[in-house]
Structures are given as C-alpha cells and as structure tokens.
Scaffold this active site. Structure first.
Site, PDB file in Angstrom:
ATOM      1  N   CYS A 183     -21.499  29.483 -24.262  1.00 27.75           N
ATOM      2  CA  CYS A 183     -21.920  30.472 -25.263  1.00 27.75           C
ATOM      3  C   CYS A 183     -20.718  31.306 -25.744  1.00 27.75           C
ATOM      4  CB  CYS A 183     -23.058  31.323 -24.695  1.00 27.75           C
ATOM      5  SG  CYS A 183     -23.983  32.204 -25.973  1.00 27.75           S
TER       6      CYS A 183
ATOM      7  N   HIS B  59     -27.031  27.467 -22.819  1.00 28.76           N
ATOM      8  CA  HIS B  59     -26.878  27.947 -21.441  1.00 28.76           C
ATOM      9  C   HIS B  59     -27.411  26.945 -20.418  1.00 28.76           C
ATOM     10  CE1 HIS B  59     -25.596  32.162 -22.075  1.00 28.76           C
ATOM     11  NE2 HIS B  59     -26.209  32.021 -23.235  1.00 28.76           N
TER      12      HIS B  59
ATOM     13  N   GLU C 266     -27.020  27.074 -17.349  1.00 31.81           N
ATOM     14  CA  GLU C 266     -27.336  27.774 -16.091  1.00 31.81           C
ATOM     15  C   GLU C 266     -28.643  28.568 -16.153  1.00 31.81           C
ATOM     16  OE1 GLU C 266     -25.434  31.075 -18.484  1.00 31.81           O
ATOM     17  OE2 GLU C 266     -25.480  28.891 -18.466  1.00 31.81           O
TER      18      GLU C 266
END
Length: 250
Positions: free
Chosen positions: A100, A192, A194
């Site tokens: 990001c 993202h 994660e």
C-alpha cells in the site's frame, strides 16, 4: 548450522487499540503472515522516526514496508528519511516488499509519480487481474499463475506513473497499477495481503465514526466480504517466496 534469516519491518502506521488487543500489535500481524519459524523479525516504527542504523541494513535478508494513513507523496521528515533508506536498499539490491503506502514509496524513490487516486478511494475486498505475460513461470508465483487474486484494499492514493524499468504484474478496473516489480529485489502490492476480515471491519467502523467515509461506503465495504474472503494463503505464499528467494516446488 544454517544462518538465521533476519527481516526488518518498517511500520508506517501506529497500532490501533483493536490490533493491540486482538494481536498484540501490527508487528505480530505481519510476522504471522510473512514469517517462518526460526527467523528474526525486527520492527522499526518509522512513522515515529525510528529507523535502523545504516550500518545495520546489511545484516537483513529482506524488508517489508507497511501501509499508512499518511500520503506517500508528502515531505514529512520521517517520509523523506524512509525514502533515503529505501534508495540505499535499492542500491544494495536488498529484497523489499512494499504494501500500500510502501508500494507507493518504492515507486516514488525509483522516479515514478504517486498521488491521489484518480477514480477515488477504495475500501473493499477486490479482485486484481494478473498480467500473466509479465510473470516468469517458476518465479515466486510458482508454475500455476492465477488469472486473478482477491485482496483487501484500503487506500486513497495510487501510483500514477510507473518508474522506469518497472513491470506491472496486476491491475484492476479502477487502478492501472495494483502490483509491480523492479528487477528481482523490489515487489510492490497496492492491497493488503496481511489484512483479514476483522481488521478491515474494525477500520471501516473507525473511519466511519471519525467521519472520513459515509455509511453507504461502509456498507459496501462490509458487503464485499459477504461469503467471500481474500486469497490470503496464495498472497502469503507469493510474498514469502519473494522475500526468501524461494522458487516453489509444484
């Protein structure tokens, strides 16, 4: 005895109360996603001005730059310092995974242009289309290169102009650059890998409460994950293979 692999995580965002309570902080979220047993992961809160000494950069096998609510095109002291460090890592040909904000910082450092997203912000589970011709079979994507990947997306800025030498690896309906790489040592993802559903929903609730988004956008964001999830396992594998220089066995 095999040398212990060492990785550094540059946290460009403070821990939210929720992440602290649920996971013990973003450090744990990232290590759970990208780490393997026996490795050492050191976090540096770059958003608070905490950086490793330049002389210590050599000891790390790879680096991860997190997302942030800050704009990657701003000139705050810590952002400029981060750009300096990334420039150094690029010269050293160290593996750097940008997520990001981190994806945009790498583009900026390499001479690309970053700015406000032309088609507006995104807060959703979205599909990105993989540019199969740009990926060598047997690379960190493995032999089975997917047509598309579902990933959680949360951003208001984008890479507007790619740096010279960069390859677009994925795009979407709204953004031309969802994923790119430069040589073998820089790999960047706008989404993202994660994040999970709980983290996304908590962020949606928080930004709604703060008045940054309208109820309608919050509802659409949550609805995007109805009976669907991100391809987290696949993303995790691709990122780990990249960071650790692994070519997956299929």
């Amino acid at each position: 005895m095999v040398d212990q692999k060492k990785f550094a995580l540059f946290l460009a965002t403070p821990d939210s109360e929720f992440v602290k309570k649920a996971y013990g902080g973003y450090h744990n979220v990232f290590v759970e996603t990208f780490g393997d047993e026996g490795e050492q992961w050191d976090s540096f809160r770059v958003v608070e001005g905490e950086f490793p000494d330049e002389k210590d950069l050599e000891k790390y096998d790879g680096f991860v730059i997190s997302g942030s609510s800050h704009d990657s095109f701003e000139n705050d002291e810590w952002i400029l310092k981060l750009c300096e460090i990334v420039k150094k890592l690029d010269e050293m040909k160290k593996k750097v995974l940008g997520i990001c904000f981190g994806h945009q910082i790498i583009a900026r450092v390499r001479g690309g242009t970053v700015g406000r997203a032309r088609k507006g912000p995104e807060l959703t589970l979205g599909k990105i289309t993989i540019v199969k011709d740009a990926i060598t079979p047997g690379s960190y994507f493995g032999d089975e290169i997917p047509d598309s990947i579902s990933i959680i997306k949360l951003h208001q800025d984008e890479v507007l102009v790619l740096p010279e030498g960069a390859k677009v690896l994925a795009y979407s309906d709204k953004y031309e650059v969802e994923m790119f790489s430069i040589e073998d040592h820089l790999f960047c993802i706008q989404g993202h890998p994660e994040y999970n559903k709980e983290i996304l929903f908590e962020i949606v609730d928080r930004v709604l409460r703060l008045g940054f988004i309208k109820q309608e956008m919050a509802d659409v964001a949550k609805a995007s994950m109805d009976n669907k999830g991100a391809d987290r396992k696949l993303l995790e594998t691709i990122c780990k293979n990249f960071l650790k220089g692994r070519v997956p066995a299929n």
